[in-house]
Design a protein around this motif. Sequence first.
Motif, short mmCIF file in Angstrom:
data_model
loop_
_atom_site.label_atom_id
_atom_site.label_comp_id
_atom_site.label_asym_id
_atom_site.label_seq_id
_atom_site.Cartn_x
_atom_site.Cartn_y
_atom_site.Cartn_z
N VAL A 47 14.47 78.17 4.44
CA VAL A 47 14.81 77.48 5.69
C VAL A 47 14.08 78.14 6.85
CG1 VAL A 47 16.68 76.86 7.26
CG2 VAL A 47 17.07 76.82 4.80
N MET A 50 17.27 75.41 11.84
CA MET A 50 18.56 74.76 11.59
C MET A 50 19.07 74.10 12.87
SD MET A 50 20.41 77.64 9.17
CE MET A 50 21.51 76.52 8.32
N LEU A 63 24.97 69.30 9.90
CA LEU A 63 24.01 70.41 9.82
C LEU A 63 22.68 69.89 9.30
CD1 LEU A 63 23.69 73.62 9.93
CD2 LEU A 63 23.96 73.47 7.45
N ALA A 65 18.92 71.26 8.09
CA ALA A 65 18.13 72.44 7.72
C ALA A 65 16.70 72.00 7.45
CB ALA A 65 18.72 73.12 6.49
N ASN A 90 13.62 67.85 6.13
CA ASN A 90 14.83 68.02 6.92
C ASN A 90 16.01 67.45 6.14
OD1 ASN A 90 13.60 69.26 9.07
ND2 ASN A 90 13.39 67.42 10.30
N SER A 92 20.12 67.22 5.51
CA SER A 92 21.35 67.33 6.31
C SER A 92 22.59 67.18 5.44
CB SER A 92 21.37 66.25 7.41
OG SER A 92 21.32 64.95 6.84
N VAL A 102 26.66 74.16 4.95
CA VAL A 102 25.56 74.85 4.26
C VAL A 102 25.73 74.72 2.75
CG1 VAL A 102 24.62 77.13 3.75
CG2 VAL A 102 25.01 76.46 6.11
N ILE A 115 17.99 81.75 4.20
CA ILE A 115 17.82 81.65 5.66
C ILE A 115 17.22 82.90 6.31
CG2 ILE A 115 19.66 79.96 5.92
CD1 ILE A 115 21.54 82.18 6.74
N ASN A 118 14.57 82.03 8.84
CA ASN A 118 14.94 81.04 9.86
C ASN A 118 14.42 81.45 11.23
OD1 ASN A 118 16.21 78.74 10.87
ND2 ASN A 118 18.06 79.88 11.38
N VAL A 121 17.88 78.39 15.71
CA VAL A 121 19.07 77.57 15.51
C VAL A 121 19.25 76.73 16.78
CG1 VAL A 121 21.54 77.52 15.07
CG2 VAL A 121 20.13 79.31 14.05
#
Length: 401
Positions: A47, A50, A63, A65, A90, A92, A102, A115, A118, A121
């Motif tokens: 990821v 997010m 959510l 990701a 993407n 979700s 998650v 993550i 990442n 956010v």
Amino acid sequence: MIQNKSSEVAMGKKMKLSNMKLISCFLMLFILSGCIGAREINDLEIVIGMGVDKDENPENILLTAQVVKATAGKASENESRGEDSKAFWNVSSRGNSVFDAVRQITHKTGNRLFISHNQAVIFGKDIAKEGLQEYIDFFLRAHEMRPTALILIAEDRASDVLNAKPETEKFPAVNIAKLIKTYGFTSNFYKVNMEDFASCLLNPTKAQLVPLVSIIQDGEYKDVYVSGMVVFKKGKMVSKLTHDDVRGLLWILGKVKSGVIIVPSPNEQGKAVLEIIKAKSKVTPEIKDGKIVMHIKIREESSLSEQTTSENLATNEAFEKIQEASAEVIRKEAMAAFNKSVELNADIFGFGEMLHKKYSKEWKTLKDNWDEIYPTIELNIDVETKIIKTDLLKKPASPSE
């Protein structure tokens, strides 16, 4: 007798050798067995961004990701074949909490999310207005999550921001992180990571600021840009700051990195454009006769980077007038930022912390009534500017009279 001693020595050497072999075998077992609990790269969904939005069902969150596709390196080949060239996916899911959402994503990915890489956010505006406290807990608690991951607020939906594919970058999340990290070129905003926000959230008097990202429709393409910063008070979004408001804030805090100041030329027939080279400030709080005054000294150095007049501005007389004009611009931006904070009754500067350090005894009585006291603060701003160079030209490139 001598023979017995030599045999004992030989036996001792054999015992030591056997022990060494035994220890080596144990070490080889640990080394060759690999890492306990290791996860293979093929079993990871990496990821890089997010987004968190409110769902249609108010009890749930949505959510999103942004996951790197396994075929990301072959994007150019796919594009030449006319195939989908997106290097990301993407994905979700919905849940009663961030962690629940998650885990729900695994029904679509088949693998758990990884993550550690990442970049950012992004929270939707609806989440920001409600308050971020209960939504950032997962990101601060997860052991794979980096505290340096950026935190941002979307003008509307976070999922829309992650779907806006840039022209020069494969991954929208990486592009957004790049945009935030260029803040020094203009000083119109600044980056905030999870650790910064959480630390500020624990401060009972200081308001929190987070960059605001918006989407511009440019024909068939959608461009993402940083449109300002969002002001949080006690974890809830209360308003927005424009680019000028943010630079006024940074003048006072001494965090202006670079940027442009435009002032009229001395003869007012054109403009002088200055590039900020260096800036610093010093804030000294004072309590006198029950009144709080913040004495602010701002020192700035710049270069004459452009002019739209044929007048020769590289003279002491012209420099003095331009420096006075630029000092007034800085003073106005600083005061505008402070007036905006008074309007919101939000201590975006951390003046409370400064008072606490210098007047610890007085602060014990001030902190409980800070909302009533903050709007009564007075600012005493002293600005000194200096033009230190004119870049490659000493005189304007215009025909001589």
